[in-house]
Design a protein around this motif. Sequence first.
Motif, PDB file in Angstrom:
ATOM      1  N   PHE A 218       0.914  -1.421  -0.552  1.00  0.00           N
ATOM      2  CA  PHE A 218      -0.275   0.226   0.411  1.00  0.00           C
ATOM      3  C   PHE A 218       0.558   1.198   0.185  1.00  0.00           C
ATOM      4  CE2 PHE A 218      -3.825  -1.982   1.351  1.00  0.00           C
ATOM      5  CZ  PHE A 218      -4.231  -3.217   1.448  1.00  0.00           C
TER       6      PHE A 218
ATOM      7  N   GLU B 167      -3.599   4.255  -0.265  1.00  0.00           N
ATOM      8  CA  GLU B 167      -3.861   3.244  -1.245  1.00  0.00           C
ATOM      9  C   GLU B 167      -3.632   1.760  -1.531  1.00  0.00           C
ATOM     10  OE1 GLU B 167      -3.388   4.518  -6.030  1.00  0.00           O
ATOM     11  OE2 GLU B 167      -1.849   5.355  -4.407  1.00  0.00           O
ATOM     12  N   PHE B 168      -4.340   0.813  -1.691  1.00  0.00           N
ATOM     13  CA  PHE B 168      -3.423  -0.522  -2.130  1.00  0.00           C
ATOM     14  C   PHE B 168      -3.221  -0.611  -3.798  1.00  0.00           C
ATOM     15  CE2 PHE B 168      -3.917  -5.034  -2.369  1.00  0.00           C
ATOM     16  CZ  PHE B 168      -3.740  -5.547  -3.940  1.00  0.00           C
TER      17      PHE B 168
ATOM     18  N   THR C  49      -8.574  -5.394  -0.764  1.00  0.00           N
ATOM     19  CA  THR C  49      -8.020  -4.217   0.174  1.00  0.00           C
ATOM     20  C   THR C  49      -7.223  -4.711   1.228  1.00  0.00           C
ATOM     21  OG1 THR C  49     -10.433  -3.144   0.232  1.00  0.00           O
ATOM     22  CG2 THR C  49      -8.641  -3.736  -1.551  1.00  0.00           C
ATOM     23  N   SER C  50      -7.432  -3.387   1.860  1.00  0.00           N
ATOM     24  CA  SER C  50      -6.725  -2.944   3.650  1.00  0.00           C
ATOM     25  C   SER C  50      -7.740  -3.821   4.603  1.00  0.00           C
ATOM     26  CB  SER C  50      -6.701  -1.250   3.524  1.00  0.00           C
ATOM     27  OG  SER C  50      -7.883  -0.370   3.817  1.00  0.00           O
TER      28      SER C  50
END
Length: 124
Positions: free
Chosen positions: A37, A46-47, A107-108
């Motif tokens: 990230f 941001e990924f 994603t996160s």
Amino acid sequence: QVQLVESGGGLVQAGGSLRLSCVASVGTFSISMMGWFRQAPGKEREFIAGISRWSSTYVVDSVKGRFTISRDNAKNTVYLQMNYLKPEDTAVYYCAQTFKLVSPTSTSDVYDYWGQGTQVTVVS
């Protein structure tokens, strides 16, 4: 306790390359999914890329063709090769790890462990 340590950041001219490394402390690295990230000043995290335990990879469109994610299980290390760097790539780059069985596009939210980050600065 899981520890992730990133390295390889620095100052580079636009068009140059850097390779980031992230070493994990746990021996079960081979069964984890790893991600990269970044967070630029004043922006949300941001990924960038993910790699599964089977080395399936995913890279977001904004860096596709320039960034490559890979892993070396023997070294408990995940890499982010960054080529043709642009000033807009300037950010703190973080690696993350999860042992959940999820897609490398995730994603996160799925990641459980995070490194401290390494600064990448691209100047024109």
